[in-house]
Scaffold this motif. Structure first.
Motif, PDB file in Angstrom:
ATOM      1  N   VAL A 104       0.852  -1.191   0.000  1.00  0.00           N
ATOM      2  CA  VAL A 104       0.000   0.000   0.000  1.00  0.00           C
ATOM      3  C   VAL A 104       0.884   1.236   0.000  1.00  0.00           C
ATOM      4  O   VAL A 104       1.919   1.273   0.657  1.00  0.00           O
ATOM      5  CB  VAL A 104      -0.947   0.080   1.223  1.00  0.00           C
ATOM      6  CG1 VAL A 104      -2.202  -0.707   0.999  1.00  0.00           C
ATOM      7  CG2 VAL A 104      -0.254  -0.316   2.508  1.00  0.00           C
TER       8      VAL A 104
ATOM      9  N   LEU B  27       0.345   4.691   1.128  1.00  0.00           N
ATOM     10  CA  LEU B  27      -0.652   5.493   1.823  1.00  0.00           C
ATOM     11  C   LEU B  27      -0.381   6.977   1.724  1.00  0.00           C
ATOM     12  O   LEU B  27      -1.280   7.789   1.722  1.00  0.00           O
ATOM     13  CB  LEU B  27      -0.669   5.091   3.306  1.00  0.00           C
ATOM     14  CG  LEU B  27      -1.149   3.678   3.576  1.00  0.00           C
ATOM     15  CD1 LEU B  27      -0.766   3.240   4.961  1.00  0.00           C
ATOM     16  CD2 LEU B  27      -2.644   3.616   3.394  1.00  0.00           C
TER      17      LEU B  27
ATOM     18  N   LYS C  16       0.221  -4.665   2.855  1.00  0.00           N
ATOM     19  CA  LYS C  16      -1.099  -4.159   3.265  1.00  0.00           C
ATOM     20  C   LYS C  16      -1.469  -4.467   4.721  1.00  0.00           C
ATOM     21  O   LYS C  16      -2.017  -3.614   5.411  1.00  0.00           O
ATOM     22  CB  LYS C  16      -2.142  -4.754   2.324  1.00  0.00           C
ATOM     23  CG  LYS C  16      -3.513  -4.171   2.436  1.00  0.00           C
ATOM     24  CD  LYS C  16      -4.375  -4.694   1.299  1.00  0.00           C
ATOM     25  CE  LYS C  16      -5.834  -4.703   1.672  1.00  0.00           C
ATOM     26  NZ  LYS C  16      -6.217  -5.828   2.538  1.00  0.00           N
TER      27      LYS C  16
ATOM     28  N   LYS D  74      -0.968  -0.722   9.087  1.00  0.00           N
ATOM     29  CA  LYS D  74      -2.195  -0.539   9.865  1.00  0.00           C
ATOM     30  C   LYS D  74      -2.107   0.743  10.697  1.00  0.00           C
ATOM     31  O   LYS D  74      -3.047   1.534  10.752  1.00  0.00           O
ATOM     32  CB  LYS D  74      -2.411  -1.740  10.803  1.00  0.00           C
ATOM     33  CG  LYS D  74      -2.774  -3.010  10.073  1.00  0.00           C
ATOM     34  CD  LYS D  74      -4.202  -2.903   9.622  1.00  0.00           C
ATOM     35  CE  LYS D  74      -4.701  -4.155   8.940  1.00  0.00           C
ATOM     36  NZ  LYS D  74      -6.008  -3.943   8.327  1.00  0.00           N
TER      37      LYS D  74
ATOM     38  N   GLN E 102      -2.181   3.935   8.476  1.00  0.00           N
ATOM     39  CA  GLN E 102      -3.532   4.200   7.973  1.00  0.00           C
ATOM     40  C   GLN E 102      -4.358   4.963   9.014  1.00  0.00           C
ATOM     41  O   GLN E 102      -5.083   5.889   8.680  1.00  0.00           O
ATOM     42  CB  GLN E 102      -4.207   2.853   7.723  1.00  0.00           C
ATOM     43  CG  GLN E 102      -4.932   2.771   6.437  1.00  0.00           C
ATOM     44  CD  GLN E 102      -5.075   1.306   6.015  1.00  0.00           C
ATOM     45  OE1 GLN E 102      -4.715   0.384   6.752  1.00  0.00           O
ATOM     46  NE2 GLN E 102      -5.613   1.096   4.848  1.00  0.00           N
TER      47      GLN E 102
END
Ligand SMILES: O=P(O)(O)O[C@@H]1[C@@H](OP(=O)(O)O)[C@H](OP(=O)(O)O)[C@H](O)[C@H](OP(=O)(O)O)[C@H]1OP(=O)(O)O
Ligand SMILES: Nc1ncnc2c1ncn2[C@@H]1O[C@H](COP(=O)(O)OP(=O)(O)OP(=O)(O)O)[C@@H](O)[C@H]1O
Length: 495
Positions: free
Chosen positions: A300, A302, A328, A334, A337
């Motif tokens: 990812v 971000l 991810k 985590k 995010q």
């Protein structure tokens, strides 16, 4: 654990932060997390309780109980769904005999670091939080005589703010942690600048993560602790002037990386051990990604902002445009995010906070409906998840953004614990390293709600940090600081 048979001799001091003190059980893999209060408050409270009888005492205990329940609910219903079931252990609230807590407080006092003694342990509410001891591994994971090693990292904010509300250009180029270092040094919180940069750790690039971890080892401050068999073996020294002993750490780690002895025989084996140790941490931090068809972990990206901090010591010419990013489901992805729920920055949040304040002045009873101080349940989570994207001028929008900001603040201040132990070849969850092999577990801790009332303080602190950074970097730096930074740089092997 039988609560009516609690004995302070079964527990020992384990550690503490700004808000809580933790004791661990001597036999069971359990810790108790107890709240702390500023010492003046506690003296007042005790006097107050002594002079006013039990009904007030019960009220205070009830408040503390509700406060701890709030912490558990926030972890369970807000942070766990956002960060992932597997990483979060919410624990349970326990009522403890007052006599036990008082004896425990006396017992641990001499172990406490001086810099934390501005606060005292809560000895009057009779409640605490019981959690698994995350520095240990469940016994069935341990088939080896070597005790588990646990690395605790407080990674801090891993992105550069991208909000249009930002007024100081440097915030788009230099990360908050690196700017804050200068302010902390000036305040005397630390004696040396840390070269750690969170943006390197969160980059997903093994090279940059390696450098970030190496810099944490050189200057851990409150961002790195290492435990062996549940005992703290490496952290910042109580006397902040002293540097932690890397040689001692190497001796502790040697039995876990014994094959290094042969491989690097006579050739800086200590550094080779640290190299391998860092690579194990990196692999754990990058694990947990699901696989796409090609078997590569899905990445990812971000960050909407510049992915590199200008104050990071990572050599700029080594920054490649490679497809890094974090897997991810990795713990860092985590956390990042959730941190990025703060998309307005404190400069955009502060006016919304004032909008909420104005509304509450007019309609104080609305405080409950808007869940300003909780309860932290599914309905709170709805407000976080379903906040309108555009400002329609409503109080609902303002409250939604403030809630999101507070959740992001929790993620910016949490810690990651990676606990690993040598395992046999057929263990299921193994780090994919040639040799040695480790079984491991990763958890996120310190997921307490950040108070709504803290927003004005955050706004002022942000201004102070930025202004101080601009002033101190515009003036020539005191030469001794830079000298120290260079002297403490270890030469590690490139990865
Ligand atoms: O504001 P920061 O970034 O300095 O973070 C504070 C931390 O300082 P740090 O910079 O990590 O050394 C601070 O850590 P220390 O006490 O310095 O170890 C706390 O974690 C504080 O949170 P709380 O008020 O106890 O809930 C943290 O405050 P919050 O801003 O997360 O509320
Ligand atoms: N479940 C756990 N298992 C093992 N150790 C733990 C656990 N929870 C906390 N600790 C240890 O206790 C220390 C203090 O706990 P914690 O970070 O929750 O305190 P805090 O006061 O809330 O922190 P902060 O300064 O961020 O406000 C941690 O740094 C960690 O080393």
């Amino acid at each position: 654990m039988e609560l009516d048979k609690m004995d302070e001799n079964d527990w020992k001091y384990h550690g503490e932060g700004n808000k809580s003190l933790v004791v661990s059980h001597l036999q069971h893999c359990r810790v108790l997390r107890l709240l702390k209060f500023p010492s003046e408050d506690s003296a007042h409270t005790r006097q107050f309780l002594a002079s006013l009888g039990t009904s007030i005492c019960n009220n205070t205990a009830e408040q503390a109980f509700r406060h701890i329940l709030n912490i558990v609910d926030y972890s369970k219903y807000v942070m766990k769904p956002l960060l992932g079931e597997k990483y979060v252990h919410s624990g349970e609230v326990v009522k403890l005999p007052l006599d036990f807590v008082r004896q425990l407080s006396l017992k641990v006092q001499q172990e406490r670091p001086e810099l934390r003694c501005d606060k005292v342990m809560d000895t009057f509410s009779g409640c605490g939080l019981c959690l698994p001891n995350l520095t240990q591994l469940p016994l069935h994971h341990l088939r080896d005589h070597r005790p588990p090693i646990c690395v605790e990292i407080k990674p801090k904010c891993g992105f550069l703010p991208f909000s249009r509300h930002i007024t100081k250009e440097c915030k788009r180029k230099v990360c908050r942690f690196c700017m804050h270092q200068h302010y902390k040094l000036a305040n005397g919180k630390w004696k040396r600048l840390s070269r750690y940069c969170p943006l390197d750790l969160f980059s997903g690039s093994k090279q940059r993560m390696y450098v970030a971890l190496k810099n944490l080892l050189e200057e851990p401050q409150n961002n790195l602790k290492i435990f062996k068999g549940g005992e703290l073996i490496f952290s910042c020294k109580d006397d902040a002037k002293q540097q932690p002993e890397l040689n001692d750490l190497i001796q502790h780690l040697r039995p876990y990386f014994s094959h290094s002895n042969g491989l690097y025989n006579g050739h800086q084996p200590g550094k080779a051990i640290l190299n391998e140790f860092i690579q194990v941490i990196c692999s754990a931090l990058l694990s947990g990604g699901d696989s796409n068809r090609s078997g590569e972990p899905r990445k990812v990206h971000l960050s909407e902002s510049r992915p590199h901090c200008e104050a990071s010591p990572f050599p700029r010419d080594l920054l490649r445009n490679g497809n890094h990013g974090l897997p991810k489901d990795s713990v860092l992805a985590k956390i990042l995010q959730v941190q990025m729920l703060d998309n307005l920055d404190i400069e955009g949040i502060y006016p919304l906070y004032k909008r909420v304040e104005q509304y509450l002045e007019e309609f104080p009873k609305e405080r409950n409906r808007l869940q300003i101080d909780g309860p932290y349940n599914e309905s709170f989570m709805d407000k976080v998840k379903n906040c309108p994207t555009e400002d329609d001028g409503s109080v609902e929008y303002a409250v939604g953004k403030v809630h999101q900001y507070r959740v992001a603040m929790t993620a910016k201040d949490c810690s990651v614990m990676i606990t690993f132990a040598p395992c046999e070849e057929d263990e299921e969850q193994q780090l994919k390293l040639e040799k040695p092999r480790f079984t491991y577990s990763i958890s996120i801790l310190d997921l307490d709600p950040k108070p709504y009332e803290g927003i004005p303080h955050q706004y002022k602190l942000d201004t102070k940090i930025v202004n101080y950074y601009l002033r101190s970097t515009q003036a020539p730096p005191p030469s001794s600081l830079y000298k120290e930074r260079q002297e403490c740089t270890l030469l590690f092997h490139a990865v």
